[in-house]
Design a protein around this motif. Sequence first.
Motif, PDB file in Angstrom:
ATOM      1  N   THR A 122       0.973  -1.507   0.032  1.00  0.00           N
ATOM      2  CA  THR A 122       0.177   0.000   0.252  1.00  0.00           C
ATOM      3  C   THR A 122       0.587   0.782  -0.345  1.00  0.00           C
ATOM      4  O   THR A 122       1.573   1.186   0.744  1.00  0.00           O
ATOM      5  CB  THR A 122      -0.891   0.319   1.213  1.00  0.00           C
ATOM      6  OG1 THR A 122      -1.679  -1.002   1.093  1.00  0.00           O
ATOM      7  CG2 THR A 122      -2.052   1.104   1.223  1.00  0.00           C
TER       8      THR A 122
ATOM      9  N   ILE B  34      -3.110   3.135  -1.401  1.00  0.00           N
ATOM     10  CA  ILE B  34      -3.679   2.845  -2.549  1.00  0.00           C
ATOM     11  C   ILE B  34      -2.903   1.423  -2.825  1.00  0.00           C
ATOM     12  O   ILE B  34      -1.884   1.260  -2.405  1.00  0.00           O
ATOM     13  CB  ILE B  34      -2.943   3.661  -4.070  1.00  0.00           C
ATOM     14  CG1 ILE B  34      -3.444   4.656  -4.516  1.00  0.00           C
ATOM     15  CG2 ILE B  34      -3.096   2.271  -5.189  1.00  0.00           C
ATOM     16  CD1 ILE B  34      -3.060   5.759  -5.696  1.00  0.00           C
TER      17      ILE B  34
ATOM     18  N   LEU C  36      -1.517  -2.040  -3.734  1.00  0.00           N
ATOM     19  CA  LEU C  36      -1.103  -2.639  -5.218  1.00  0.00           C
ATOM     20  C   LEU C  36      -0.678  -4.012  -5.171  1.00  0.00           C
ATOM     21  O   LEU C  36       0.153  -4.255  -4.033  1.00  0.00           O
ATOM     22  CB  LEU C  36       0.312  -1.405  -5.983  1.00  0.00           C
ATOM     23  CG  LEU C  36       0.137  -0.542  -6.022  1.00  0.00           C
ATOM     24  CD1 LEU C  36       1.465   0.631  -5.721  1.00  0.00           C
ATOM     25  CD2 LEU C  36      -1.054  -0.011  -7.060  1.00  0.00           C
ATOM     26  N   ASN C  37      -1.009  -4.958  -6.058  1.00  0.00           N
ATOM     27  CA  ASN C  37      -0.082  -6.426  -6.313  1.00  0.00           C
ATOM     28  C   ASN C  37       0.668  -6.107  -6.420  1.00  0.00           C
ATOM     29  O   ASN C  37       1.120  -6.279  -7.787  1.00  0.00           O
ATOM     30  CB  ASN C  37      -1.446  -6.550  -7.440  1.00  0.00           C
ATOM     31  CG  ASN C  37      -1.060  -8.127  -6.901  1.00  0.00           C
ATOM     32  OD1 ASN C  37      -0.723  -9.063  -6.268  1.00  0.00           O
ATOM     33  ND2 ASN C  37      -1.703  -9.354  -8.127  1.00  0.00           N
TER      34      ASN C  37
ATOM     35  N   PRO D 257       4.980   0.313  -9.855  1.00  0.00           N
ATOM     36  CA  PRO D 257       3.498   0.002 -10.136  1.00  0.00           C
ATOM     37  C   PRO D 257       2.868   0.854  -9.476  1.00  0.00           C
ATOM     38  O   PRO D 257       1.397   1.399  -9.804  1.00  0.00           O
ATOM     39  CB  PRO D 257       3.299  -1.406  -9.055  1.00  0.00           C
ATOM     40  CG  PRO D 257       4.615  -0.957  -8.074  1.00  0.00           C
ATOM     41  CD  PRO D 257       5.640  -0.656  -8.589  1.00  0.00           C
ATOM     42  N   PHE D 258       3.241   1.835  -8.907  1.00  0.00           N
ATOM     43  CA  PHE D 258       2.197   3.262  -8.020  1.00  0.00           C
ATOM     44  C   PHE D 258       3.028   3.652  -9.690  1.00  0.00           C
ATOM     45  O   PHE D 258       1.243   4.160  -9.654  1.00  0.00           O
ATOM     46  CB  PHE D 258       3.277   4.071  -7.138  1.00  0.00           C
ATOM     47  CG  PHE D 258       2.698   4.614  -6.546  1.00  0.00           C
ATOM     48  CD1 PHE D 258       1.292   4.624  -6.068  1.00  0.00           C
ATOM     49  CD2 PHE D 258       2.972   6.310  -6.317  1.00  0.00           C
ATOM     50  CE1 PHE D 258       0.609   6.179  -5.287  1.00  0.00           C
ATOM     51  CE2 PHE D 258       2.935   7.637  -5.900  1.00  0.00           C
ATOM     52  CZ  PHE D 258       1.759   7.298  -5.279  1.00  0.00           C
TER      53      PHE D 258
ATOM     54  N   HIS E  47       0.555   3.209 -11.583  1.00  0.00           N
ATOM     55  CA  HIS E  47      -1.446   3.359 -11.760  1.00  0.00           C
ATOM     56  C   HIS E  47      -1.955   4.280 -11.485  1.00  0.00           C
ATOM     57  O   HIS E  47      -3.152   4.767 -12.518  1.00  0.00           O
ATOM     58  CB  HIS E  47      -1.430   2.627 -10.040  1.00  0.00           C
ATOM     59  CG  HIS E  47      -2.678   2.494  -9.633  1.00  0.00           C
ATOM     60  ND1 HIS E  47      -3.099   1.598  -9.093  1.00  0.00           N
ATOM     61  CD2 HIS E  47      -3.301   3.433  -8.776  1.00  0.00           C
ATOM     62  CE1 HIS E  47      -4.763   1.850  -9.115  1.00  0.00           C
ATOM     63  NE2 HIS E  47      -4.752   3.389  -8.787  1.00  0.00           N
ATOM     64  N   ILE E  48      -0.946   5.151 -11.175  1.00  0.00           N
ATOM     65  CA  ILE E  48      -1.610   6.844 -11.244  1.00  0.00           C
ATOM     66  C   ILE E  48      -1.933   6.845 -12.915  1.00  0.00           C
ATOM     67  O   ILE E  48      -2.883   7.766 -13.512  1.00  0.00           O
ATOM     68  CB  ILE E  48      -1.197   7.379 -10.877  1.00  0.00           C
ATOM     69  CG1 ILE E  48      -1.149   7.104  -8.873  1.00  0.00           C
ATOM     70  CG2 ILE E  48      -1.576   8.942 -11.023  1.00  0.00           C
ATOM     71  CD1 ILE E  48      -0.905   8.470  -8.233  1.00  0.00           C
TER      72      ILE E  48
ATOM     73  N   SER F  73      -1.571   5.298 -15.559  1.00  0.00           N
ATOM     74  CA  SER F  73      -2.573   4.325 -16.080  1.00  0.00           C
ATOM     75  C   SER F  73      -3.942   4.564 -16.094  1.00  0.00           C
ATOM     76  O   SER F  73      -5.490   4.514 -16.621  1.00  0.00           O
ATOM     77  CB  SER F  73      -2.617   3.503 -16.242  1.00  0.00           C
ATOM     78  OG  SER F  73      -3.174   2.794 -15.190  1.00  0.00           O
ATOM     79  N   ARG F  74      -4.411   4.757 -14.393  1.00  0.00           N
ATOM     80  CA  ARG F  74      -5.902   4.919 -14.529  1.00  0.00           C
ATOM     81  C   ARG F  74      -6.021   6.199 -13.921  1.00  0.00           C
ATOM     82  O   ARG F  74      -7.828   7.186 -13.231  1.00  0.00           O
ATOM     83  CB  ARG F  74      -6.339   4.299 -13.012  1.00  0.00           C
ATOM     84  CG  ARG F  74      -5.418   2.998 -13.462  1.00  0.00           C
ATOM     85  CD  ARG F  74      -6.502   2.266 -11.697  1.00  0.00           C
ATOM     86  NE  ARG F  74      -6.340   0.781 -12.012  1.00  0.00           N
ATOM     87  CZ  ARG F  74      -6.719  -0.311 -10.885  1.00  0.00           C
ATOM     88  NH1 ARG F  74      -7.694   0.063 -10.593  1.00  0.00           N
ATOM     89  NH2 ARG F  74      -6.322  -1.353 -11.207  1.00  0.00           N
TER      90      ARG F  74
ATOM     91  N   TYR G 220       3.073  11.411  -6.027  1.00  0.00           N
ATOM     92  CA  TYR G 220       3.000  10.641  -7.647  1.00  0.00           C
ATOM     93  C   TYR G 220       3.968  11.925  -8.019  1.00  0.00           C
ATOM     94  O   TYR G 220       5.228  11.801  -8.545  1.00  0.00           O
ATOM     95  CB  TYR G 220       1.905  10.926  -7.935  1.00  0.00           C
ATOM     96  CG  TYR G 220       1.746  10.690  -9.815  1.00  0.00           C
ATOM     97  CD1 TYR G 220       2.973   9.333 -10.262  1.00  0.00           C
ATOM     98  CD2 TYR G 220       1.153  11.629 -10.839  1.00  0.00           C
ATOM     99  CE1 TYR G 220       3.043   9.368 -11.115  1.00  0.00           C
ATOM    100  CE2 TYR G 220       1.868  10.752 -11.661  1.00  0.00           C
ATOM    101  CZ  TYR G 220       2.628   9.704 -12.185  1.00  0.00           C
ATOM    102  OH  TYR G 220       2.685   9.769 -13.378  1.00  0.00           O
TER     103      TYR G 220
ATOM    104  N   TYR H 162       5.570  -7.486 -14.800  1.00  0.00           N
ATOM    105  CA  TYR H 162       5.831  -6.498 -15.346  1.00  0.00           C
ATOM    106  C   TYR H 162       6.267  -7.496 -17.115  1.00  0.00           C
ATOM    107  O   TYR H 162       6.578  -6.833 -17.195  1.00  0.00           O
ATOM    108  CB  TYR H 162       6.424  -5.218 -16.061  1.00  0.00           C
ATOM    109  CG  TYR H 162       7.046  -4.987 -14.503  1.00  0.00           C
ATOM    110  CD1 TYR H 162       5.799  -3.986 -13.652  1.00  0.00           C
ATOM    111  CD2 TYR H 162       7.733  -5.153 -13.133  1.00  0.00           C
ATOM    112  CE1 TYR H 162       5.575  -3.816 -12.692  1.00  0.00           C
ATOM    113  CE2 TYR H 162       8.118  -5.173 -11.973  1.00  0.00           C
ATOM    114  CZ  TYR H 162       6.778  -4.097 -11.441  1.00  0.00           C
ATOM    115  OH  TYR H 162       7.521  -3.236 -10.666  1.00  0.00           O
TER     116      TYR H 162
END
Length: 459
Positions: A3, A7, A9-10, A26-27, A30-31, A33-34, A70, A429
């Motif tokens: 986390t 957020i 994250l897997n 991954p952080f 995530h931001i 792309s989303r 971020y 990845y």
Amino acid sequence: MVTIAGINLNVKNLPELDREMLPLAPFFAHIHSRGQADYAVAIERSGGLTSVYRTKLLCGEGSFDANCLYVERLVKFLLWARGGFRVVLCGDPTVSEHVKGAYLPGRPRAFDADFMSRVYEHPFEVVCVDYDRCPNESEAPRPVGRHLDGCRIGFDAGGSDRKVSAVIDGTPVYSEEVVWFPKENSDPAYHYDGIVQAMKTAAAKMPRVDAIGVSSAGIYLENRTMAASLFLKVPLPAFDAQVKDIYIRAAREIGPDIPLQVANDGDVTALAGAMGINDGAVLGIAMGTSQAAGYIDAAGNITGWLNELAFVPVDAAPGATIDEWSGDRGCGVKYFSQDAVIKLALRAGIELVGSSPAEKLAEVQALMGQGDERAAAIYRSIGVYFGHALAQYAMFFETRHVLVLGRVVSGKGGDILLSEANRVLAEEYAHISFRAGAPDEKARRVGQSVAAASLPATH
């Protein structure tokens, strides 16, 4: 599962000796792309050249903290990857102003602001504007190296050893490594004498010297040393007077009019890879006293970017290791260098007795050669670090090949490190197709000095 800023994250792979790591890759993904709100960071450097990175920010309640982390980490990454003296934040004004405050005097990123101001010899500033006022990108990549004609000296200045090669028509006829301690010496005469001695040794192996190429950790503009950890202990007045032109003066000892080119050792690592595979889009990483990096673009050119990945963040953990130089946490220098080996050795239960970092690294390498499982755990852990970091680097560098050199990746430990990094890339990845690799053992240690010899043109 990890986390970061609320957020989840897997993340399936964490270093066995550093389970607290929070990989930024991954952080960031995530931001980026989303996110739904347009945002951009533009960084201007000398000559009006400007790099622009466009991304997205999250929207909705509870997104402010994640967006601020971020953008702050993104700006830090871009500042050291691209380099520059003016940062333009384009988008959400509340996030931009928050990040801008970090670069004010006395605030967490004041070191970065002061450093960039000194390197580019221009006042540093952060400017906040609306997204539609983002500056236009302006880049000027140029070809480098690959000159193999004549009798050439290639010198590679590392933090624990210096390497030099005599190269005739592209073939090395002599190479040597000499242990030295540049980061521990405050008298620039120590550095100068070592550089000149190495060059004279190589010169003696050839009938003449047509060109001199230098691969050196640090930041170099027009063959001048603007900043380098090799000269960490040299007082600023002596640095300005005797270090900024140290390679220019050393080359004159060999001959008054010999063509000289000095390049960051990471760029030379990338150049060595590009020359070896006859391709571009090469990211070069050197793991030694520090972490050096360089990049050759898809067309085979260097970009003029700073490429100081030693100081870009890769770990968001609140307790991540602090870099003593900048005061920041989680930066590559503590993850992809002999400092990483030493840090993890303590966690592995290995007591190191060497007086210098190079000697401590050698102890771990000796244990690795004996099949010590504790040493293997160190290299596996750095490999996991590296796999996540490579995925992060790929967001900012078009990459088809990754070449890894340096003392840390020599021997069996280096093979384990690269294997683990590639396993993490494959498992976490799947969209990334490149894999990290290294040349044969001799080239890992002296390949940079041979590639350095090809830097200057002779006509």
